[in-house]
Design a protein around this motif. Structure first.
Motif, short mmCIF file in Angstrom:
data_model
loop_
_atom_site.label_atom_id
_atom_site.label_comp_id
_atom_site.label_asym_id
_atom_site.label_seq_id
_atom_site.Cartn_x
_atom_site.Cartn_y
_atom_site.Cartn_z
N GLY A 177 0.79 -1.22 0.00
CA GLY A 177 0.00 0.00 0.00
C GLY A 177 0.82 1.27 0.00
N ILE A 178 2.11 1.16 -0.36
CA ILE A 178 3.01 2.32 -0.38
C ILE A 178 3.44 2.56 -1.82
CG2 ILE A 178 5.22 3.25 0.41
CD1 ILE A 178 5.00 1.32 2.82
N ASP A 179 3.27 3.78 -2.29
CA ASP A 179 3.68 4.15 -3.65
C ASP A 179 5.01 4.89 -3.57
OD1 ASP A 179 4.02 5.18 -6.20
OD2 ASP A 179 1.87 5.55 -6.50
N LEU A 180 6.10 4.17 -3.79
CA LEU A 180 7.43 4.78 -3.67
C LEU A 180 7.65 5.89 -4.69
CD1 LEU A 180 10.00 1.90 -2.95
CD2 LEU A 180 9.39 3.82 -1.47
N ALA A 181 7.09 5.75 -5.87
CA ALA A 181 7.25 6.80 -6.88
C ALA A 181 6.56 8.08 -6.41
CB ALA A 181 6.68 6.34 -8.22
N GLU A 182 5.39 7.94 -5.84
CA GLU A 182 4.68 9.11 -5.32
C GLU A 182 5.44 9.74 -4.16
OE1 GLU A 182 0.10 10.14 -4.22
OE2 GLU A 182 0.95 8.38 -3.22
N VAL A 183 5.98 8.90 -3.28
CA VAL A 183 6.76 9.40 -2.15
C VAL A 183 7.98 10.17 -2.65
CG1 VAL A 183 8.19 8.73 -0.17
CG2 VAL A 183 5.97 7.63 -0.54
N ALA A 184 8.69 9.60 -3.61
CA ALA A 184 9.87 10.28 -4.16
C ALA A 184 9.47 11.60 -4.82
CB ALA A 184 10.59 9.38 -5.17
N HIS A 185 8.36 11.59 -5.53
CA HIS A 185 7.87 12.83 -6.15
C HIS A 185 7.61 13.89 -5.10
CE1 HIS A 185 6.21 15.31 -9.25
NE2 HIS A 185 4.99 15.30 -8.74
N HIS A 186 7.04 13.48 -3.96
CA HIS A 186 6.79 14.43 -2.87
C HIS A 186 8.10 14.95 -2.28
CE1 HIS A 186 2.55 12.61 -2.00
NE2 HIS A 186 2.56 13.35 -3.08
N VAL A 187 9.02 14.04 -1.99
CA VAL A 187 10.28 14.43 -1.34
C VAL A 187 11.05 15.41 -2.21
CG1 VAL A 187 12.55 13.59 -0.61
CG2 VAL A 187 10.49 12.39 0.11
N PHE A 188 11.08 15.16 -3.52
CA PHE A 188 11.88 16.00 -4.40
C PHE A 188 11.10 17.15 -5.01
CE2 PHE A 188 14.28 12.04 -4.14
CZ PHE A 188 15.49 12.55 -3.73
N SER A 189 9.87 17.35 -4.55
CA SER A 189 9.14 18.57 -4.89
C SER A 189 8.82 19.34 -3.62
CB SER A 189 7.86 18.25 -5.67
OG SER A 189 7.00 17.41 -4.92
N ALA A 190 9.57 19.04 -2.53
CA ALA A 190 9.48 19.76 -1.26
C ALA A 190 8.07 19.76 -0.70
CB ALA A 190 10.00 21.19 -1.43
N SER A 191 7.38 18.62 -0.82
CA SER A 191 6.01 18.53 -0.30
C SER A 191 5.79 17.22 0.45
CB SER A 191 5.01 18.66 -1.45
OG SER A 191 5.20 17.63 -2.41
N SER A 192 6.84 16.70 1.06
CA SER A 192 6.75 15.38 1.71
C SER A 192 6.41 15.51 3.18
CB SER A 192 8.08 14.64 1.57
OG SER A 192 9.12 15.37 2.20
N THR A 193 5.86 14.45 3.73
CA THR A 193 5.64 14.34 5.16
C THR A 193 6.91 13.83 5.82
OG1 THR A 193 4.89 12.05 5.07
CG2 THR A 193 3.21 13.76 4.72
N PRO A 194 7.06 14.00 7.13
CA PRO A 194 8.21 13.41 7.82
C PRO A 194 8.29 11.89 7.64
CG PRO A 194 7.16 15.05 9.21
CD PRO A 194 6.26 14.86 8.03
N GLN A 195 7.13 11.24 7.59
CA GLN A 195 7.12 9.79 7.41
C GLN A 195 7.70 9.41 6.04
OE1 GLN A 195 4.53 11.66 8.41
NE2 GLN A 195 4.21 10.97 10.52
N GLU A 196 7.41 10.21 5.02
CA GLU A 196 7.95 9.93 3.69
C GLU A 196 9.45 10.16 3.67
OE1 GLU A 196 4.18 10.86 0.74
OE2 GLU A 196 5.34 12.55 1.53
N GLN A 197 9.93 11.15 4.40
CA GLN A 197 11.37 11.38 4.48
C GLN A 197 12.08 10.18 5.10
OE1 GLN A 197 11.41 15.04 6.72
NE2 GLN A 197 11.51 16.30 4.89
N VAL A 198 11.51 9.63 6.17
CA VAL A 198 12.10 8.46 6.81
C VAL A 198 12.11 7.28 5.85
CG1 VAL A 198 11.75 6.73 8.64
CG2 VAL A 198 11.56 9.17 9.17
N LEU A 199 11.06 7.14 5.06
CA LEU A 199 10.96 6.01 4.13
C LEU A 199 12.09 6.04 3.11
CD1 LEU A 199 9.34 3.56 3.14
CD2 LEU A 199 7.97 5.14 1.75
N LEU A 200 12.42 7.22 2.58
CA LEU A 200 13.46 7.31 1.55
C LEU A 200 14.86 7.44 2.14
CD1 LEU A 200 12.06 9.44 -1.38
CD2 LEU A 200 11.78 7.02 -0.88
#
Length: 288
Positions: free
Chosen positions: A118-141
């Motif tokens: 249930g985790i979309d790594l591409a979406e998470v990466a898109h968030h992290v590298f567009s400065a719109s990520s949650t702290p949880q997404e930062q930990v994931l990457l």
């Protein structure tokens, strides 16, 4: 973080007013596409130098799902030429995310396993590298999450990686990654003294209180990628790029101290970070 901001700008271009101008101008869109393609080729060469080419090739073989990127819907009838340029720009964004994931050490099998959880790594990466990520997404990457004590003052050092100074920490507790208690790890800084004696100060970079304790969300992989992309050699000492940093107060509560924007609420305690990291690890390593 500077490179993340530059990548974020390229992601945002198509959705912005300037992006619409690019779509409307064949000459401008061709220049943009050529520049992005050349930059991506340079980044792929850095992946090859790091031994991450197979990671990237796995994404080329399976292709990331465009639904991960929430591209804006087309609201009116377009000419075929504009539709083709829009598709080209979207493919540039998708390929950029594939490069970023490979740079962080992921491959297509990781994306597939994460999707089953249930985790979309591409979406998470898109968030992290567009400065719109949650702290949880930062930990994931991140590949490294530690509680560490700051050494006194930024250390001016002769680094081979192009940075001018560093913040150095002693690891007290490892939450994620290979760093062990007692290890030293540094966050390289662009701030410092240039070879000509001039002082460069980057106000967005992290500053710390000597001997205070911090929770650091880091990526050694991203540091390696940035340095090799710049044509430099990684430092011999253990170094990592900063995703996010929190200072522990007298009650061990976390205070967000880095310049990254917070979406979805900052972490409040080390225990919360441990729970998040453990849950992510269980999900990504499940055999079901």
């Amino acid at each position: 973080m500077k490179a993340m901001i530059l990548i974020a700008c390229s992601f945002a271009a198509v959705a912005s007013a300037s992006g619409q101008s690019l779509l409307s101008s064949p000459q401008a869109s061709e220049r943009y596409a050529a520049e992005r393609s050349n930059q991506q080729l340079m980044r792929i060469k850095a992946l090859e130098a790091r031994g991450k080419a197979d990671n990237y090739e796995s994404f080329r073989a399976t292709k990331l799902d465009a639904s991960s990127f929430n591209f804006p819907a087309t609201k009116r009838v377009q000419s075929q030429a504009i539709a083709e340029r829009r598709a080209q720009f979207q493919n540039i964004t998708i390929n950029e995310t594939a490069i970023n994931l490979a740079a962080l050490g992921f491959d297509a099998s990781d994306v597939a396993i994460a999707r089953r959880a249930g985790i979309d790594l591409a979406e998470v990466a898109h968030h992290v590298f567009s400065a719109s990520s949650t702290p949880q997404e930062q930990v994931l990457l991140a590949d490294t999450v530690v509680v560490a004590r700051a050494f006194p003052d930024p250390i001016q050092s002769t680094r081979q990686d192009g940075y001018l100074s560093e913040l150095r920490f002693e690891v007290m507790k490892s939450i994620k990654g290979t760093s062990l208690q007692g290890d030293e790890i540094s966050i390289p800084l662009r701030s410092g003294t240039n070879p000509d004696g001039t002082i460069l100060t980057v106000t967005s970079e992290l500053s710390v209180v000597p001997n205070d304790i911090y929770l650091l969300i880091l990526s050694k992989n991203w540091y390696q990628q940035l340095v090799i992309e710049s044509g430099k050699n990684p430092a011999t000492q253990e170094s990592a790029s900063l995703f996010s940093a929190y200072q522990l107060d007298d009650d061990n509560a976390l205070l967000h101290r880095s310049s990254d924007p917070i979406f979805g609420g900052a972490f409040r305690s080390v225990a919360e970070v441990v729970r998040v990291s453990d849950a992510q690890s269980d999900a990504l390593h499940s055999k079901d």
